[in-house]
Design an enzyme around this catalytic site. Structure first.
Site, short mmCIF file in Angstrom:
data_model
loop_
_atom_site.label_atom_id
_atom_site.label_comp_id
_atom_site.label_asym_id
_atom_site.label_seq_id
_atom_site.Cartn_x
_atom_site.Cartn_y
_atom_site.Cartn_z
N LYS A 234 0.83 -1.21 0.00
CA LYS A 234 0.00 0.00 0.00
C LYS A 234 0.87 1.26 0.00
CE LYS A 234 -4.07 -1.71 2.47
NZ LYS A 234 -4.77 -1.66 3.76
N THR A 235 1.90 1.25 0.83
CA THR A 235 2.77 2.45 0.93
C THR A 235 3.41 2.75 -0.42
OG1 THR A 235 3.18 2.03 3.25
CG2 THR A 235 4.79 3.39 2.12
N TYR A 288 8.00 -5.68 -1.46
CA TYR A 288 8.88 -4.52 -1.60
C TYR A 288 9.32 -4.36 -3.05
CZ TYR A 288 12.96 -1.50 -0.53
OH TYR A 288 13.88 -0.49 -0.47
N LYS A 292 8.02 -1.40 -5.40
CA LYS A 292 8.89 -0.36 -5.96
C LYS A 292 8.80 -0.34 -7.48
CE LYS A 292 10.95 1.44 -2.27
NZ LYS A 292 10.86 2.83 -1.89
P1 NAD Z 1 13.94 3.79 6.90
O1 NAD Z 1 13.07 2.65 7.25
O2 NAD Z 1 14.97 4.22 7.86
O3 NAD Z 1 13.06 5.06 6.53
C1 NAD Z 1 11.80 4.98 5.93
C2 NAD Z 1 10.91 6.05 6.54
O4 NAD Z 1 9.61 5.98 5.95
C3 NAD Z 1 10.71 5.86 8.04
O5 NAD Z 1 10.86 7.09 8.69
C4 NAD Z 1 9.29 5.34 8.15
O6 NAD Z 1 8.70 5.64 9.38
C5 NAD Z 1 8.64 6.03 6.98
N1 NAD Z 1 7.43 5.36 6.51
C6 NAD Z 1 7.24 4.05 6.24
N2 NAD Z 1 5.99 3.85 5.79
C7 NAD Z 1 5.37 5.05 5.79
C8 NAD Z 1 4.06 5.50 5.45
N3 NAD Z 1 3.12 4.64 5.05
N4 NAD Z 1 3.77 6.82 5.56
C9 NAD Z 1 4.70 7.69 6.01
N5 NAD Z 1 5.95 7.33 6.34
C10 NAD Z 1 6.28 6.02 6.24
O7 NAD Z 1 14.60 3.41 5.49
P2 NAD Z 1 15.73 4.14 4.69
O8 NAD Z 1 16.89 3.26 4.63
O9 NAD Z 1 15.91 5.54 5.18
O10 NAD Z 1 15.09 4.17 3.23
C11 NAD Z 1 14.49 5.34 2.69
C12 NAD Z 1 14.02 5.07 1.27
O11 NAD Z 1 15.13 4.67 0.47
C13 NAD Z 1 13.00 3.93 1.19
O12 NAD Z 1 12.02 4.27 0.24
C14 NAD Z 1 13.80 2.76 0.71
O13 NAD Z 1 13.02 1.87 -0.05
C15 NAD Z 1 14.86 3.43 -0.17
N6 NAD Z 1 16.08 2.61 -0.22
C16 NAD Z 1 16.93 2.53 0.81
C17 NAD Z 1 18.05 1.71 0.74
C18 NAD Z 1 19.02 1.59 1.87
O14 NAD Z 1 19.96 0.80 1.77
N7 NAD Z 1 18.90 2.35 2.92
C19 NAD Z 1 18.29 0.97 -0.43
C20 NAD Z 1 17.38 1.07 -1.45
C21 NAD Z 1 16.29 1.89 -1.36
#
Ligand code: NAD
Ligand code: UDP
Ligand code: UDP
Length: 474
Positions: A234-235, A288, A292
């Site tokens: 959903k997100t 996931y 994405k």
């Molecule tokens: P994280 O889990 O630390 O941060 C994600 C944030 O999104 C959190 O603050 C969470 O509370 C918030 N969140 C989740 N669902 C939500 C919703 N329905 N409504 C509002 N807020 C919501 O993860 P991250 O590592 O900071 O990743 C950030 C983004 O980067 C993500 O989209 C992730 O898919 C992408 N990403 C990260 C990595 C990595 O290695 N860190 C790699 C690939 C992609």
């Protein structure tokens, strides 16, 4: 009336000194029992400078009123048995050496202690009213200052992006449901006139006015996104539709945080953006990966049909301070295990590979991509590839503990190789990572060491990059 912290400390020291000097004056020259100088409520570690000054005076008072060893009277309030005075002990005669002045002095000391505690409370109350100090952000005039929404801005990557954009002088609005994010990741900006934190689940519509949107909301670590797969879908679908609908309405530019997971368990190596991927649509990672992929599809559909200005970043494994302790990702797991001398757990043979980038490199890349006119997906990752076995050894050696490295059963659908082809990023947005693994890991180990040392909420581990670090970024 506004006090500086320093003034208030002086005020406290002064107040405490006055109380104790009165006390000293009243008890001057009269010997009394000794005993431990501080009763409950005097916690050495909690004392600040002002309190230390007060405490020194307190110690002096007690030295000067110390027990004369030639006398044998028992202490009343500071240890030993007490004779509480004739009125409390009807029928019991006072000891021979009962000294009513002693009880009087002890009462005085208690009164002094009570007044000190009252002063401390008042100081704390005043401290709460002091305007907070923030990192020195660049001033941008109205024309250059943008209003930027970061969904998921309280998470690991989002909070670093917040720091960067705030330092540049923009207005930053974070919308986060705090599923995996934490208020303390952005705590150092709370109350700043350019910053706003909204508790909002992006699955629900959001109506605000902004110029740019970084859409990062989504759990990112496998245990977190598998915890509630339906919510993850959903997100990444409904949430992305809302973000794109918002961008369409207000004409904002939007950057979608996609992932290397869109390549699944790749059969092309390294992975260029032109590779379509190899994803199991019904496996445990599908919520996931497919989420994405739909997010990307939606972005280009809105771009084509509604003329929304989109950017898509395919992010590879990223690490750094503010990663969640219980995140379950390999970097946080290995560092925490090594710091605690526990076994370092490799899932499977350890021959699978990953390429790790430090978070500040990713932030540079996201900002460069947003600023650029290039609209196709761009890989953002560090192409230095390592096996998970190598990575376990690097971390164990860096931390210097005695951890054993052990093998656990492999996890389902674990991608076996991952390395970004970053020629597109180099060519179109002039970006490549700069932080070597050792350097980034040292900062991350330092952060986790402090996290593990925390034993209650008042012990802060707020990671605020040095101003010089900000300067390099801006
Ligand atoms: P994280 O889990 O630390 O941060 C994600 C944030 O999104 C959190 O603050 C969470 O509370 C918030 N969140 C989740 N669902 C939500 C919703 N329905 N409504 C509002 N807020 C919501 O993860 P991250 O590592 O900071 O990743 C950030 C983004 O980067 C993500 O989209 C992730 O898919 C992408 N990403 C990260 C990595 C990595 O290695 N860190 C790699 C690939 C992609
Ligand atoms: N939306 C939003 N904020 C806005 C504009 C739209 O959250 O400022 C949501 C809206 O509720 C809708 C989604 O974005 O569910 C998609 O909007 P769009 O205009 O594309 O679709 P429509 O509203 O026509 O279904
Ligand atoms: N991994 C591991 N031990 C751990 C955590 C992860 O061996 O304690 C492995 C995992 O199986 C995968 C790699 O490390 O092969 C990266 O896992 P992570 O969850 O960090 O990210 P992914 O790239 O799989 O999304």
């Amino acid at each position: 009336m506004v006090f500086s912290k320093r003034k208030m400390k002086q005020f406290l020291a002064f107040g405490v000194t006055i109380v104790l000097v009165i006390c000293l004056y009243k008890s001057w020259g009269s010997p009394t029992n000794g005993g431990p100088p501080y009763g409950e409520g005097f916690d050495d570690e909690a004392l600040n400078d002002g309190e230390m000054a007060g405490r020194k005076v307190f110690e002096r008072v007690l030295k000067q009123t110390q027990h004369d060893p030639s006398k044998t009277a028992s202490s009343s309030l500071v240890g030993g048995n007490s004779y509480n005075g004739p009125s409390n002990n009807v029928g019991i005669p006072p000891p021979d050496d009962y000294d009513p002045a002693h009880d009087f002095r002890m009462n005085e000391l208690h009164e002094a202690k009570r007044q000190i505690l009252e002063l401390q409370r008042k100081i704390q109350e005043l401290e709460g009213r002091i305007p907070r100090k923030y990192p020195d952000v660049t001033f941008l005039n109205y024309k250059n200052r943008k209003r930027i929404l970061i969904t998921g801005g309280a998470g690991f990557v989002g909070s670093h992006l917040v720091d960067y954009l705030m330092m540049q002088g923009h207005e930053v609005i974070v919308a986060d449901n705090f599923f995996t994010g934490r208020k303390r990741n952005v705590e150092h900006w709370l109350g700043h006139e350019n910053f706003e934190l909204i508790h909002h689940d992006i699955v629900n519509p959001l109506f605000i006015e902004v110029d740019e949107i970084y859409h990062l909301a989504s759990p990112a670590s496998p245990p977190h996104y598998m915890y509630n797969p339906v919510k993850t879908i959903k997100t990444n679908t409904l949430g992305t539709i809302n973000v794109l609908g918002l961008a369409k309405r207000v004409g904002a530019k939007v950057l979608i945080a996609s992932t290397s997971e869109v390549y699944g368990d790749p059969d092309v190596h390294p992975q260029p953006e032109t590779y379509w991927g190899h994803v199991n649509p019904i496996g445990p990672r599908a919520c996931y990966d497919e989420g994405k992929r739909v997010s990307e599809t939606l972005s280009y559909a809105y771009a084509k049909q509604e003329k929304v200005n989109v950017r898509v970043a395919r992010i590879f494994n990223t690490y750094g301070p503010r990663m969640h302790m219980n995140d379950g990702r390999v970097v946080s797991n290995f560092i925490i295990q090594a710091l605690q001398n526990q076994s370092i757990t490799i899932y499977g043979s350890g021959k699978q590979t990953r390429s790790f980038q430090y978070v500040s490199d990713l932030v540079d890349g996201l900002v460069a991509l947003m600023a650029n006119n290039y609209t196709q997906p761009v890989n953002l990752g560090n192409p230095v590839e390592r096996t998970i076995q190598d990575f376990a050894e690097i971390i164990r050696d860096l931390v210097g503990g005695k951890s054993q490295i052990i093998e656990l059963p492999a996890v389902e659908d674990d991608p076996q190789r991952r390395k970004p082809d970053i020629s597109r990023a180099k060519k179109y947005i002039n970006w490549e990572p700069r932080v070597p693994l050792q350097e980034g890991l040292m900062k991350t180990v330092d952060y986790f060491r402090k996290e593990l040392a925390r034993s209650n909420h008042s012990q802060r581990n707020i990671f605020v990059p040095e101003t010089t670090e900000f300067r390099n970024l801006v």
